[in-house]
Scaffold this motif. Sequence first.
Motif, PDB file in Angstrom:
ATOM      1  N   TRP A 135       0.713  -1.224  -0.105  1.00 46.50           N
ATOM      2  CA  TRP A 135      -0.109   0.006  -0.036  1.00 46.50           C
ATOM      3  C   TRP A 135       0.862   1.212  -0.119  1.00 46.50           C
ATOM      4  N   GLY A 136       0.483   2.328  -0.725  1.00 44.07           N
ATOM      5  CA  GLY A 136       0.985   3.252  -0.757  1.00 44.07           C
ATOM      6  C   GLY A 136       0.758   4.669   0.352  1.00 44.07           C
ATOM      7  N   ARG A 137       1.314   5.644   0.201  1.00 44.99           N
ATOM      8  CA  ARG A 137       0.880   6.730   0.811  1.00 44.99           C
ATOM      9  C   ARG A 137      -0.689   7.324   0.778  1.00 44.99           C
ATOM     10  N   VAL A 155      -5.487  10.356  10.786  1.00 45.74           N
ATOM     11  CA  VAL A 155      -4.129   9.566  10.807  1.00 45.74           C
ATOM     12  C   VAL A 155      -4.645   8.409  11.857  1.00 45.74           C
ATOM     13  N   LYS A 156      -5.218   8.422  12.878  1.00 43.41           N
ATOM     14  CA  LYS A 156      -5.886   7.542  13.900  1.00 43.41           C
ATOM     15  C   LYS A 156      -6.648   6.395  12.958  1.00 43.41           C
ATOM     16  N   SER A 189       5.807  -0.027  15.169  1.00 44.36           N
ATOM     17  CA  SER A 189       5.254   1.095  14.892  1.00 44.36           C
ATOM     18  C   SER A 189       5.050   1.346  13.286  1.00 44.36           C
ATOM     19  N   VAL A 190       3.699   1.985  13.385  1.00 45.66           N
ATOM     20  CA  VAL A 190       3.589   2.460  11.773  1.00 45.66           C
ATOM     21  C   VAL A 190       4.190   3.556  11.454  1.00 45.66           C
ATOM     22  N   PRO A 191       4.964   3.459  10.064  1.00 45.29           N
ATOM     23  CA  PRO A 191       5.875   4.363   9.503  1.00 45.29           C
ATOM     24  C   PRO A 191       4.747   5.766   9.315  1.00 45.29           C
ATOM     25  N   VAL A 192       5.218   6.689   9.618  1.00 45.12           N
ATOM     26  CA  VAL A 192       4.479   7.942   9.419  1.00 45.12           C
ATOM     27  C   VAL A 192       4.023   8.179   8.136  1.00 45.12           C
ATOM     28  N   ASP A 193       5.045   7.713   6.997  1.00 42.96           N
ATOM     29  CA  ASP A 193       4.373   8.137   5.592  1.00 42.96           C
ATOM     30  C   ASP A 193       3.291   7.139   5.063  1.00 42.96           C
TER      31      ASP A 193
END
Length: 194
Positions: A70-72, A102-103, A119-123
Motif C-alpha cells: 500500500w502507498g501513501r 491519522v488515527k 510502529s506504523v511508519p508516518v508515511d
Amino acid sequence: MTLTSQLRASAAALTLFTLLLGGAYPAITTIGLQTLSPAAAGGNLVTGGNGEIVGSRLLGQTFTAPRYLWGRPSATGSSPYDASASSGSNLGVNNPTLIDAVKARVAALKAADPGNTASVPVDLVTASASGLDPDISPAAADYQVGRIAKARGLDEAQVRTAIASATSGRTLGLFGDPRVNVLAANMALDKLGQ
C-alpha cells in the motif's frame, strides 16, 4: 517615429516572438527531450505483461488488497491520486481532522495485519504535499511484508526480494531518501504468482 511605424514594429515583434516562443522553442525542447529521454518525455509509463499501460512511475495508485504493498494516502479528495486535484491537505499537526484521519489510517493498517506490533511508519498515515506520491520509504514497505507474505502464501524473504527490486537509493547518492516505488514493487510481487 509615427504611429503607423510603431504599430508595424509592434506587430512584427509580436509575430516574431509568437513564432519563436510559441512554436520553435516548444518544438525544439519537445524533440530534444524525446530524443535524450523518451521514457521521461512520455510520462514514465509502465506497461504490464500484455503490453497494456498500467500506470506511471511518477503517480501513485490505490492498492487496498492485503496481497499488495500500500502507498501513501492521497490528499486529492474523493478521487485518490487525481492529478487534476493535486494539493496537500494544509491541515496543521494539531488539527482534529488530521488527527482523526491519522488515527483511522493506523487502525486500518492494524486491522489488516493484527499480528504486526511494529510502529506504523508516518508515511503510511499522512499524505504528501502533492497527494500523488508513487513511492514510500523502505520502512513503510518493510512494515507491510508480513501481511503480504501471508496473503500470498510466500516466504517473507521472497516479498523482501520483490520490494528490493523496486527500491531506489538517494538521487546521485546525495539527494532525497531511499524509496520504494509501489507500482513497481506490486508488479514484481505479481510476477511471483500467488
